[in-house]
Design a protein around this motif. Structure first.
Motif, PDB file in Angstrom:
ATOM      1  N   LEU A 202      -5.416  -0.781   5.469  1.00 29.92           N
ATOM      2  CA  LEU A 202      -4.537  -1.836   5.974  1.00 29.92           C
ATOM      3  C   LEU A 202      -5.326  -2.975   6.595  1.00 29.92           C
ATOM      4  O   LEU A 202      -4.933  -4.150   6.497  1.00 29.92           O
ATOM      5  CB  LEU A 202      -3.565  -1.262   6.994  1.00 29.92           C
ATOM      6  CG  LEU A 202      -2.366  -0.492   6.445  1.00 29.92           C
ATOM      7  CD1 LEU A 202      -1.614   0.186   7.580  1.00 29.92           C
ATOM      8  CD2 LEU A 202      -1.433  -1.430   5.664  1.00 29.92           C
TER       9      LEU A 202
ATOM     10  N   LEU B 107       2.513  -1.496  12.924  1.00 27.69           N
ATOM     11  CA  LEU B 107       3.325  -2.114  11.883  1.00 27.69           C
ATOM     12  C   LEU B 107       4.758  -2.316  12.371  1.00 27.69           C
ATOM     13  O   LEU B 107       5.225  -1.633  13.283  1.00 27.69           O
ATOM     14  CB  LEU B 107       3.333  -1.247  10.620  1.00 27.69           C
ATOM     15  CG  LEU B 107       1.979  -0.924   9.992  1.00 27.69           C
ATOM     16  CD1 LEU B 107       2.173  -0.101   8.729  1.00 27.69           C
ATOM     17  CD2 LEU B 107       1.193  -2.192   9.687  1.00 27.69           C
TER      18      LEU B 107
ATOM     19  N   SER C 201       1.507  -7.782   4.299  1.00 29.09           N
ATOM     20  CA  SER C 201       1.380  -6.584   3.462  1.00 29.09           C
ATOM     21  C   SER C 201       2.289  -5.483   4.022  1.00 29.09           C
ATOM     22  O   SER C 201       2.724  -5.531   5.179  1.00 29.09           O
ATOM     23  CB  SER C 201      -0.073  -6.103   3.436  1.00 29.09           C
ATOM     24  OG  SER C 201      -0.894  -7.038   2.779  1.00 29.09           O
TER      25      SER C 201
ATOM     26  N   LEU D 168       3.237  -1.069   4.095  1.00 25.47           N
ATOM     27  CA  LEU D 168       2.859   0.324   3.865  1.00 25.47           C
ATOM     28  C   LEU D 168       4.117   1.111   3.545  1.00 25.47           C
ATOM     29  O   LEU D 168       5.068   1.128   4.333  1.00 25.47           O
ATOM     30  CB  LEU D 168       2.191   0.915   5.110  1.00 25.47           C
ATOM     31  CG  LEU D 168       1.947   2.441   5.086  1.00 25.47           C
ATOM     32  CD1 LEU D 168       0.923   2.817   4.020  1.00 25.47           C
ATOM     33  CD2 LEU D 168       1.496   2.942   6.455  1.00 25.47           C
TER      34      LEU D 168
ATOM     35  N   ARG E  10       5.745  -3.237   7.828  1.00 26.48           N
ATOM     36  CA  ARG E  10       5.141  -4.531   7.497  1.00 26.48           C
ATOM     37  C   ARG E  10       4.007  -4.842   8.466  1.00 26.48           C
ATOM     38  O   ARG E  10       4.142  -4.688   9.678  1.00 26.48           O
ATOM     39  CB  ARG E  10       6.195  -5.648   7.564  1.00 26.48           C
ATOM     40  CG  ARG E  10       5.666  -7.028   7.224  1.00 26.48           C
ATOM     41  CD  ARG E  10       6.748  -8.087   7.415  1.00 26.48           C
ATOM     42  NE  ARG E  10       6.266  -9.407   7.036  1.00 26.48           N
ATOM     43  CZ  ARG E  10       5.581 -10.214   7.843  1.00 26.48           C
ATOM     44  NH1 ARG E  10       5.283  -9.801   9.094  1.00 26.48           N
ATOM     45  NH2 ARG E  10       5.189 -11.391   7.422  1.00 26.48           N
ATOM     46  N   LYS E  11       2.895  -5.311   7.921  1.00 21.34           N
ATOM     47  CA  LYS E  11       1.784  -5.728   8.761  1.00 21.34           C
ATOM     48  C   LYS E  11       2.057  -7.136   9.305  1.00 21.34           C
ATOM     49  O   LYS E  11       2.247  -8.075   8.537  1.00 21.34           O
ATOM     50  CB  LYS E  11       0.483  -5.731   7.948  1.00 21.34           C
ATOM     51  CG  LYS E  11      -0.744  -6.109   8.783  1.00 21.34           C
ATOM     52  CD  LYS E  11      -2.027  -6.001   7.969  1.00 21.34           C
ATOM     53  CE  LYS E  11      -3.236  -6.431   8.805  1.00 21.34           C
ATOM     54  NZ  LYS E  11      -4.508  -6.301   8.035  1.00 21.34           N
TER      55      LYS E  11
ATOM     56  N   VAL F  91      -5.849   5.246   6.349  1.00 21.97           N
ATOM     57  CA  VAL F  91      -4.755   4.272   6.295  1.00 21.97           C
ATOM     58  C   VAL F  91      -5.133   3.003   7.053  1.00 21.97           C
ATOM     59  O   VAL F  91      -4.928   1.877   6.568  1.00 21.97           O
ATOM     60  CB  VAL F  91      -3.463   4.886   6.864  1.00 21.97           C
ATOM     61  CG1 VAL F  91      -2.341   3.845   6.899  1.00 21.97           C
ATOM     62  CG2 VAL F  91      -3.029   6.085   6.028  1.00 21.97           C
ATOM     63  N   ARG F  92      -5.694   3.150   8.240  1.00 24.47           N
ATOM     64  CA  ARG F  92      -6.059   1.986   9.055  1.00 24.47           C
ATOM     65  C   ARG F  92      -7.091   1.112   8.353  1.00 24.47           C
ATOM     66  O   ARG F  92      -6.993  -0.117   8.374  1.00 24.47           O
ATOM     67  CB  ARG F  92      -6.602   2.439  10.414  1.00 24.47           C
ATOM     68  CG  ARG F  92      -5.540   2.909  11.390  1.00 24.47           C
ATOM     69  CD  ARG F  92      -6.077   2.909  12.822  1.00 24.47           C
ATOM     70  NE  ARG F  92      -7.286   3.719  12.948  1.00 24.47           N
ATOM     71  CZ  ARG F  92      -7.302   4.995  13.297  1.00 24.47           C
ATOM     72  NH1 ARG F  92      -6.163   5.629  13.534  1.00 24.47           N
ATOM     73  NH2 ARG F  92      -8.440   5.654  13.404  1.00 24.47           N
TER      74      ARG F  92
ATOM     75  N   PHE G 291       2.043   4.601  11.071  1.00 22.55           N
ATOM     76  CA  PHE G 291       2.653   3.268  11.096  1.00 22.55           C
ATOM     77  C   PHE G 291       2.335   2.496  12.376  1.00 22.55           C
ATOM     78  O   PHE G 291       2.908   1.429  12.600  1.00 22.55           O
ATOM     79  CB  PHE G 291       4.172   3.397  10.929  1.00 22.55           C
ATOM     80  CG  PHE G 291       4.584   3.895   9.580  1.00 22.55           C
ATOM     81  CD1 PHE G 291       4.787   3.015   8.525  1.00 22.55           C
ATOM     82  CD2 PHE G 291       4.763   5.252   9.347  1.00 22.55           C
ATOM     83  CE1 PHE G 291       5.161   3.474   7.276  1.00 22.55           C
ATOM     84  CE2 PHE G 291       5.134   5.724   8.094  1.00 22.55           C
ATOM     85  CZ  PHE G 291       5.329   4.838   7.049  1.00 22.55           C
TER      86      PHE G 291
ATOM     87  N   LEU H  96       0.860  -1.184   0.000  1.00 25.12           N
ATOM     88  CA  LEU H  96       0.000   0.000   0.000  1.00 25.12           C
ATOM     89  C   LEU H  96       0.900   1.238   0.000  1.00 25.12           C
ATOM     90  O   LEU H  96       1.793   1.358   0.843  1.00 25.12           O
ATOM     91  CB  LEU H  96      -0.895  -0.017   1.235  1.00 25.12           C
ATOM     92  CG  LEU H  96      -1.800   1.194   1.472  1.00 25.12           C
ATOM     93  CD1 LEU H  96      -2.814   1.357   0.343  1.00 25.12           C
ATOM     94  CD2 LEU H  96      -2.503   1.063   2.822  1.00 25.12           C
TER      95      LEU H  96
ATOM     96  N   LEU I  92      -6.139  -5.761   4.308  1.00 21.98           N
ATOM     97  CA  LEU I  92      -5.024  -6.464   3.669  1.00 21.98           C
ATOM     98  C   LEU I  92      -4.461  -7.512   4.618  1.00 21.98           C
ATOM     99  O   LEU I  92      -4.459  -7.320   5.835  1.00 21.98           O
ATOM    100  CB  LEU I  92      -3.930  -5.462   3.264  1.00 21.98           C
ATOM    101  CG  LEU I  92      -4.383  -4.316   2.354  1.00 21.98           C
ATOM    102  CD1 LEU I  92      -3.209  -3.396   2.033  1.00 21.98           C
ATOM    103  CD2 LEU I  92      -5.026  -4.843   1.076  1.00 21.98           C
TER     104      LEU I  92
ATOM    105  N   SER J 179      -1.801 -10.268   6.548  1.00 22.88           N
ATOM    106  CA  SER J 179      -0.471 -10.251   7.146  1.00 22.88           C
ATOM    107  C   SER J 179       0.581 -10.392   6.053  1.00 22.88           C
ATOM    108  O   SER J 179       0.389 -11.119   5.075  1.00 22.88           O
ATOM    109  CB  SER J 179      -0.347 -11.405   8.143  1.00 22.88           C
ATOM    110  OG  SER J 179       0.963 -11.498   8.637  1.00 22.88           O
TER     111      SER J 179
END
Length: 270
Positions: free
Chosen positions: A183, A234, A190, A192, A268-269, A179-180, A231, A160, A186, A188
């Motif tokens: 995310l 993340l 993924s 940003l 990273r998520k 953003v939240r 972030f 993203l 999407l 795990s």
């Protein structure tokens, strides 16, 4: 300081060439040709107050390129959702990603008739991959996701991307919510990639205030702490949130404070 984000809902507005348009001004600063006299005047006026604006624009673009290379290379992503893409220039998201992995699939999101016309003409793809354009307002994340799902598999990790876009959402809580919500949809794994203008340099602050009073859609320079807030939750990729030239640079940064206004990070998520 980057791509325009029109008001939510309804039909995209008619292009008014007498009012500065931030995507066209940004294109002018990056050395492009897609701008009108009003955009050049606004860009020149900005430069008079903040002479380093081209350095800033190039630093932001350089961060975008390096972050995509990381996501497509080291992280192995093959899907990207670029929200608020603006006018095509050199090294667009699909070009960078598909140089690393030709099968990459990229969806661009914007809500502006000028951007739409250019995107349809210029944003092509490798035969192995795909490039699509979604005409949607980022204030409507559910619409963005539904349209993106026509090209991307949202059950698989996605990169993203927000590049100088969220400053056009003046309310910080609303910007964070956008953003939240994206995310959250999407999986795990993924990522940003985000870079935004910070209020760290007085000349840039003065130039932005003057630009915002020109009739163009305003852009908010935020404290670095607020940029970091995008972030939350993340896992930040090293070196974390830093001025754009210092995020995994290809060469030694110049150290000019003008190019250090935009701050960026990749997360990273989990």
């Amino acid at each position: 300081m980057a791509e325009d984000v029109p008001a939510a809902g309804g039909t995209p507005p008619r292009t008014d060439t007498s009012v500065p348009h931030s995507a066209r001004v940004w294109n002018y600063w990056l050395g492009g040709k897609d701008y009108y006299p009003a955009d050049k005047r606004a860009g020149d006026a900005y430069r008079e107050v903040f002479p380093g604006i081209e350095l800033l624009a190039r630093a932001s673009r350089g961060f975008l390129v390096r972050s995509i290379r990381h996501m497509a290379g080291e992280a192995g992503l093959r899907q990207f959702l670029d929200v608020g893409t603006g006018l095509p220039t050199a090294d667009n998201t699909h070009q960078v990603a598909q140089r690393v992995a030709p099968e990459s699939r990229v969806v661009y999101v914007d809500h502006d008739p000028l951007v739409l016309a250019h995107a349809r003409a210029l944003l092509t793809s490798t035969p192995q991959g795909a490039t699509a354009y979604v005409d949607a307002d980022l204030r409507h994340p559910d619409t963005v996701l539904a349209e993106a799902a026509r090209t991307l598999d949202l059950e698989q990790p996605v990169g993203l991307i927000f590049s100088g876009t969220l400053g056009h959402i003046p309310d910080y809580d609303e910007a964070r919510s956008i953003v939240r919500r994206l995310l959250a949809a999407l999986p795990s794994g993924s990522f940003l990639s985000l870079n935004e203008g910070a209020d760290t340099y007085e000349a840039a602050n003065r130039a932005q205030e003057a630009y915002n009073s020109s009739g163009a859609i305003p852009y908010v320079l935020r404290p670095v702490e607020q940029i970091a807030g995008f972030f939350d939750g993340l896992e930040l990729v090293e070196p974390g949130l830093v001025p754009c030239p210092y995020w995994r640079p290809d060469r030694e940064p110049a150290g000019d404070p003008a190019e250090e206004v935009n701050h960026g990070a990749v997360g990273r998520k989990p």
